[in-house]
Scaffold this motif. Structure first.
Motif, PDB file in Angstrom:
ATOM      1  N   ILE A 206      13.016  -6.962  -0.451  1.00 36.31           N
ATOM      2  CA  ILE A 206      12.006  -6.033  -0.962  1.00 36.31           C
ATOM      3  C   ILE A 206      10.636  -6.386  -0.403  1.00 36.31           C
ATOM      4  O   ILE A 206       9.904  -5.532   0.107  1.00 36.31           O
ATOM      5  N   GLY A 207      10.285  -7.660  -0.484  1.00 36.88           N
ATOM      6  CA  GLY A 207       8.965  -8.102  -0.052  1.00 36.88           C
ATOM      7  C   GLY A 207       8.707  -7.875   1.420  1.00 36.88           C
ATOM      8  O   GLY A 207       7.605  -7.452   1.813  1.00 36.88           O
ATOM      9  N   VAL A 208       9.703  -8.143   2.255  1.00 37.06           N
ATOM     10  CA  VAL A 208       9.525  -7.935   3.691  1.00 37.06           C
ATOM     11  C   VAL A 208       9.384  -6.447   3.993  1.00 37.06           C
ATOM     12  O   VAL A 208       8.570  -6.045   4.827  1.00 37.06           O
ATOM     13  N   SER A 209      10.160  -5.621   3.308  1.00 29.54           N
ATOM     14  CA  SER A 209      10.031  -4.171   3.503  1.00 29.54           C
ATOM     15  C   SER A 209       8.619  -3.706   3.158  1.00 29.54           C
ATOM     16  O   SER A 209       7.997  -2.928   3.903  1.00 29.54           O
ATOM     17  N   LYS A 210       8.086  -4.194   2.041  1.00 27.04           N
ATOM     18  CA  LYS A 210       6.726  -3.822   1.650  1.00 27.04           C
ATOM     19  C   LYS A 210       5.708  -4.313   2.676  1.00 27.04           C
ATOM     20  O   LYS A 210       4.700  -3.648   2.939  1.00 27.04           O
ATOM     21  N   THR A 211       5.978  -5.476   3.260  1.00 23.83           N
ATOM     22  CA  THR A 211       5.094  -6.006   4.293  1.00 23.83           C
ATOM     23  C   THR A 211       5.080  -5.094   5.511  1.00 23.83           C
ATOM     24  O   THR A 211       4.022  -4.810   6.082  1.00 23.83           O
ATOM     25  N   LEU A 212       6.241  -4.622   5.923  1.00 21.47           N
ATOM     26  CA  LEU A 212       6.324  -3.728   7.081  1.00 21.47           C
ATOM     27  C   LEU A 212       5.538  -2.438   6.853  1.00 21.47           C
ATOM     28  O   LEU A 212       4.935  -1.894   7.789  1.00 21.47           O
ATOM     29  N   PHE A 213       5.520  -1.959   5.620  1.00 27.88           N
ATOM     30  CA  PHE A 213       4.779  -0.725   5.331  1.00 27.88           C
ATOM     31  C   PHE A 213       3.267  -0.915   5.438  1.00 27.88           C
ATOM     32  O   PHE A 213       2.519   0.068   5.432  1.00 27.88           O
ATOM     33  N   ARG A 214       2.820  -2.165   5.555  1.00 25.67           N
ATOM     34  CA  ARG A 214       1.386  -2.420   5.740  1.00 25.67           C
ATOM     35  C   ARG A 214       0.969  -2.315   7.209  1.00 25.67           C
ATOM     36  O   ARG A 214      -0.219  -2.371   7.530  1.00 25.67           O
ATOM     37  N   LEU A 215       1.931  -2.174   8.101  1.00 28.99           N
ATOM     38  CA  LEU A 215       1.611  -2.031   9.522  1.00 28.99           C
ATOM     39  C   LEU A 215       0.767  -0.784   9.773  1.00 28.99           C
ATOM     40  O   LEU A 215       0.961   0.249   9.132  1.00 28.99           O
ATOM     41  N   ASN A 216      -0.180  -0.912  10.710  1.00 31.22           N
ATOM     42  CA  ASN A 216      -0.882   0.249  11.236  1.00 31.22           C
ATOM     43  C   ASN A 216      -1.195  -0.035  12.697  1.00 31.22           C
ATOM     44  O   ASN A 216      -0.879  -1.114  13.219  1.00 31.22           O
ATOM     45  N   SER A 217      -1.798   0.911  13.367  1.00 30.80           N
ATOM     46  CA  SER A 217      -1.974   0.804  14.809  1.00 30.80           C
ATOM     47  C   SER A 217      -2.919  -0.317  15.226  1.00 30.80           C
ATOM     48  O   SER A 217      -2.979  -0.672  16.413  1.00 30.80           O
ATOM     49  N   SER A 218      -3.650  -0.910  14.291  1.00 28.03           N
ATOM     50  CA  SER A 218      -4.579  -1.985  14.648  1.00 28.03           C
ATOM     51  C   SER A 218      -3.876  -3.332  14.799  1.00 28.03           C
ATOM     52  O   SER A 218      -4.413  -4.246  15.430  1.00 28.03           O
TER      53      SER A 218
END
Length: 454
Positions: A137-149
């Protein structure tokens, strides 16, 4: 970047009668934002299915669940919501060209993740897990924090059972991987050290062929590991066969001076966390940096700005007493490292407060006895807490510690410490997270120092 319902429909293999995009992904109705996708996870003490209607009323664009008492075209029924969360996170991750370093191992994962993030940040904006979000769960939530920067990431991966790291790795699609070591953490579920190795090597499932695979070359189960599919880079202290080597080591109470050698270059640095084990963590972070195109000296200097998270060998001084707080987790390897830190931190009297090490299975009795024997050679006073730690105190007495006592009550342990501690003492607190030894630390602080500080 946006995720369309069409894309979600494709990865979940379900028909979704909705158009447009979601704004974000949420698993908690208390923090849901308008046009988020709500995913109803199910845990031991909660069932997200019960909150689907509330999520939609709160502005969710749609909800993924395994059952629903209401009919709404925005409700998407699947067999497994955790699997859906991973699949959508993987879909989102695929939208970015980013260097993601997967970090796993029995001990040192979080410190390595923090150090690696520091190093990678020299050249790239770097994503890293927040707090201890290192499970599926935690890693999935971390991936959703990705953006183009973002251009890099240090992604810690934890586990308790087989196949967990495999699922996380396939979702993350790391571009490099680090295995810190192979120890006895979770051996109760994995059966043996070989089982632990097998579970950690699941990180390779999502790793591209030819990618850097960074291994502890001093670890007895990793030093001889070979795999032609990956670019194996080994770090260590003991063997010059390692690609990245530390020598000229000087251990101090607040950290260690060392020299790193790699491909004919060398750089002197300081690891601002006590203990020999933290040199290994630093070396793995240096390996991450050099494989990401960062100069060796820049890697070493970046680590000098590292600070520990939470109660992981956090060293503080109060009233002339040095406290080493290390209550996040415990295994035989991490207890050994903590005791070594106690030894090098020094003090008029060295006091070890050791709690139970959990999830050790058949190795539990032997491990607690060995910790008692080791502690007896370092600490002047040994207090233990918990049923399993009775063996630790008994073994410490057997090997010559005249002051070794077990407690089954945190209140009695706290009071004994309050009565015992003197100016000039150094005291270590070490136990598995489930023992909540921080309760004892907080009470000692309150009783001894609250009035003075107030």
């Amino acid at each position: 970047m946006k995720i369309s319902f069409e894309e979600i429909s494709s990865v979940l293999n379900v028909k979704i009668p909705l158009e447009g995009f979601i704004k974000g992904v949420s698993t908690d109705t208390r923090t849901i934002a308008k046009n988020d996708l709500f995913i109803a996870l199910i845990g031991e003490n909660f069932d997200g299915n019960n909150y689907v209607e509330q999520a939609l009323k709160s502005g969710a664009a749609a909800a993924i669940c395994t059952r629903s008492n209401i009919t709404d075209k925005r409700i998407i029924i699947v067999d497994d919501t955790l699997s859906a969360l991973r699949d959508i996170a993987s879909l989102y991750r695929s939208k970015f060209d980013v260097k993601l370093y997967a970090i796993t191992g029995s001990v040192g994962k979080t410190t390595t993740r923090g150090m690696a993030a520091k190093v990678l940040s020299v050249k790239y904006k770097t994503l890293a897990n927040e707090n201890n979000l290192n499970n599926e769960i935690g890693v999935s939530k971390t991936l959703f924090r990705l953006n183009s920067s973002y251009r890099a990431g240090a992604i810690e991966m934890g586990m308790n059972h087989f196949d967990e790291i495999k699922r996380i790795s396939l979702s993350v699609k790391p571009t490099a991987a680090i295995i810190t070591n192979i120890g006895t953490a979770h051996i109760e579920n994995l059966g043996s050290h070989e089982g632990v190795l097998k579970a950690k090597l699941e990180v390779l499932e999502g790793l591209k062929k030819g990618a850097p695979l960074i291994l502890n070359g001093d670890d007895k189960l990793l030093r001889d590991y070979k795999n032609d599919d990956f670019n194996i880079i080994k770090f260590g202290i003991n063997s010059k066969q390692n690609d990245i080597l530390a020598d000229e080591i000087k251990l101090l109470p607040n950290g260690s001076y060392y020299t790193v050698r790699y491909k004919g270059e060398s750089a002197k640095g300081f690891v601002p966390s006590a203990g020999r084990h933290n040199i290994y963590n630093a070396l793995s972070a240096v390996a991450a940096g050099v494989t990401a195109g960062i100069k060796l000296l820049d890697c070493v200097k970046a680590i000098e700005d590292f600070t520990v998270e939470g109660r992981r060998q956090k060293i503080t001084k109060k009233g002339g007493i040095t406290f080493i707080e290390d209550c996040y987790n415990a295994s035989p390897e991490s207890v050994k490292a903590a005791l070594d830190t106690l030894y090098h931190t020094k003090g008029k009297r060295l006091i070890a407060v050791l709690g139970d090490m959990l999830e050790l299975g058949e190795t539990s009795e032997k491990s607690h006895k060995e910790s008692g024997e080791r502690a007896s050679k370092i600490a002047d006073i040994i207090y233990t807490y918990g049923e399993l730690s009775k063996l630790t105190a008994k073994e410490a007495k057997k090997h010559g510690c005249k002051s070794a006592e077990n407690f089954m009550s945190k209140e009695k342990l706290s009071q004994s410490l309050i009565n015992t501690l003197q100016k000039g003492d150094t005291v270590l607190f070490k136990a598995s997270r489930g023992m909540k030894l921080e309760d004892v630390i907080n009470r000692v602080y309150d009783e001894l120092f609250k009035e003075k500080e107030g």
